[in-house]
Design an enzyme around this catalytic site. Structure first.
Site, PDB file in Angstrom:
ATOM      1  N   TYR A   1     129.377  81.122  53.390  1.00 19.03           N
ATOM      2  CA  TYR A   1     129.824  79.768  53.599  1.00 19.03           C
ATOM      3  C   TYR A   1     131.381  79.863  53.995  1.00 19.03           C
ATOM      4  O   TYR A   1     132.145  79.787  53.318  1.00 19.03           O
ATOM      5  CB  TYR A   1     129.648  78.855  52.440  1.00 19.03           C
ATOM      6  CG  TYR A   1     128.163  78.769  51.750  1.00 19.03           C
ATOM      7  CD1 TYR A   1     127.063  79.098  52.885  1.00 19.03           C
ATOM      8  CD2 TYR A   1     127.998  78.520  50.561  1.00 19.03           C
ATOM      9  CE1 TYR A   1     125.776  79.094  52.231  1.00 19.03           C
ATOM     10  CE2 TYR A   1     126.747  78.407  49.993  1.00 19.03           C
ATOM     11  CZ  TYR A   1     125.448  78.642  50.974  1.00 19.03           C
ATOM     12  OH  TYR A   1     124.196  78.516  50.408  1.00 19.03           O
TER      13      TYR A   1
ATOM     14  N   HIS B   1     120.348  86.564  49.036  1.00 15.76           N
ATOM     15  CA  HIS B   1     120.470  85.651  49.850  1.00 15.76           C
ATOM     16  C   HIS B   1     119.658  85.991  51.173  1.00 15.76           C
ATOM     17  O   HIS B   1     119.999  87.049  52.115  1.00 15.76           O
ATOM     18  CB  HIS B   1     121.984  85.515  50.346  1.00 15.76           C
ATOM     19  CG  HIS B   1     122.331  84.202  50.769  1.00 15.76           C
ATOM     20  ND1 HIS B   1     123.584  83.851  51.477  1.00 15.76           N
ATOM     21  CD2 HIS B   1     121.253  83.052  51.049  1.00 15.76           C
ATOM     22  CE1 HIS B   1     123.516  82.554  51.806  1.00 15.76           C
ATOM     23  NE2 HIS B   1     122.100  81.972  51.557  1.00 15.76           N
TER      24      HIS B   1
END
Length: 341
Positions: A56, A141
């Protein structure tokens, strides 16, 4: 807010969690002050669960979140981040990371790495950016294209890190149900973060993942409950799973909105509440980027949704009859601003 325990652990989370992609400048930039204001609003509302990832904003989300949380006792919040992408510094001209969805300078490149060494390196770098000496939950992830290595190398590495006290619980975050169900059955993970696959428009997690999670005592955190925008604000140019929404789904979402309006309930409130109908769902993760979004998310989470609304959605063929729905009143209580949890 109400606390729930994750999986087989003693780790607790608030049922509404702050998703940190927005403060990593997802799609559009925000400044440090706005990011801090969003986090402060979440804390004031009783949210104590915060999720982020190196992905992010190339670490920007982790840095902003870590800077904010340092003012609070470490045992007063639940912090999750992710492994699977190593950030490597760029040498030479620096462009933009917009191609990856983040409005930040491309100071680093992401390299997939689900090796044991990569997991440790990724976590150590995240802890440095966050300014913490442990992380409550670490997710693998998006291991979609790296399943074998994720199961045989990355997962055992997280088990070792858990044994060292650097990791509290282990999870996997993806938007595909079948691989998540495989992790539930083949490993001893504590939780899964499923994005966009258990929503008012997509209940594919109900076919295999949610039953498996129930059987094995694995907690489910539902992300992407708005399917990237359509269920928050249905209109012809809305997005579904980060692409222009098909006309048939726009029509379906608009019909759902009409049903909700009969009861004075915004569609986004029903969308955020819907996952709690299944007993395996421990929490909902919503991406938030400003104090207004936080306030709205908390208000909608408290809003009573009558049983008749769900019945009408079923009667009009907008929700399958066998899909569980949440009870009224809502599962999340009001905040206790004076509490560290």
């Amino acid at each position: 807010m109400d606390l729930v325990t994750l999986g087989h652990t003693d780790t607790t989370v608030t049922r509404l969690a702050f998703g940190g992609a927005g403060i990593g400048n997802l799609f559009t930039p925000i400044g440090d002050e706005e990011a801090d204001a969003a986090l402060a609003a979440a804390w004031a509302a009783g949210i104590r669960s915060f999720d982020t990832a190196p992905h992010y904003g190339l670490g920007l989300s982790e840095r902003r979140l870590g800077r904010f949380l340092r003012k609070y006792p470490r045992d007063g919040f639940h912090l999750s981040t992710k492994v699977g992408r190593i950030l490597e510094a760029v040498e030479g001209p620096i462009g933009s990371d917009a191609a990856n969805g983040f409005a930040v300078p491309a100071t680093h490149v992401r390299r997939w790495d689900f090796s044991a060494d990569g997991v440790r390196r990724s976590l150590e770098a995240s802890m440095t950016r966050l300014g913490v000496d442990r992380v409550d939950t670490v997710y693998l992830h998006d291991p979609d294209n790296h399943l074998h290595q994720a199961i045989t190398e990355a997962y055992p590495a997280l088990e070792r890190l858990r044994g060292e006290g650097l990791v509290g619980s282990i999870g996997v975050g993806m938007n595909h149900c079948a691989p998540l169900a495989r992790f539930v059955r083949d490993t001893d993970i504590d939780e899964v973060l499923v994005a966009g696959r258990y929503t008012l428009l997509d209940q594919s997690a109900l076919q295999d993942l949610l039953p498996a999670a129930t059987e094995h005592g694995v907690s489910v955190v539902a992300g992407g409950v708005f399917n990237s925008g359509l269920l928050a604000d249905p209109r012809p140019d809305a997005t579904f799973d980060y692409a222009t929404a098909p006309a048939r789904l726009v029509e379906r979402a608009l019909r759902m909105q009409e049903v909700c309006a009969r009861y004075g309930v915004p569609l986004r409130a029903a969308a955020a509440r819907f996952p709690f109908g299944h007993p395996a769902v421990a929490g909902v993760l919503i991406g938030l980027r400003g104090p207004g979004e936080v306030t709205d998310a908390v208000e909608q989470n408290r809003r009573p949704i009558p049983d008749e609304l769900w019945q009408d959605l079923r009667a009009e063929g907008l929700l399958p009859g066998d899909v569980p729905v949440p009870p009224c009143p809502p599962p999340v209580s009001g905040p206790d601003p004076g509490s560290n949890r």
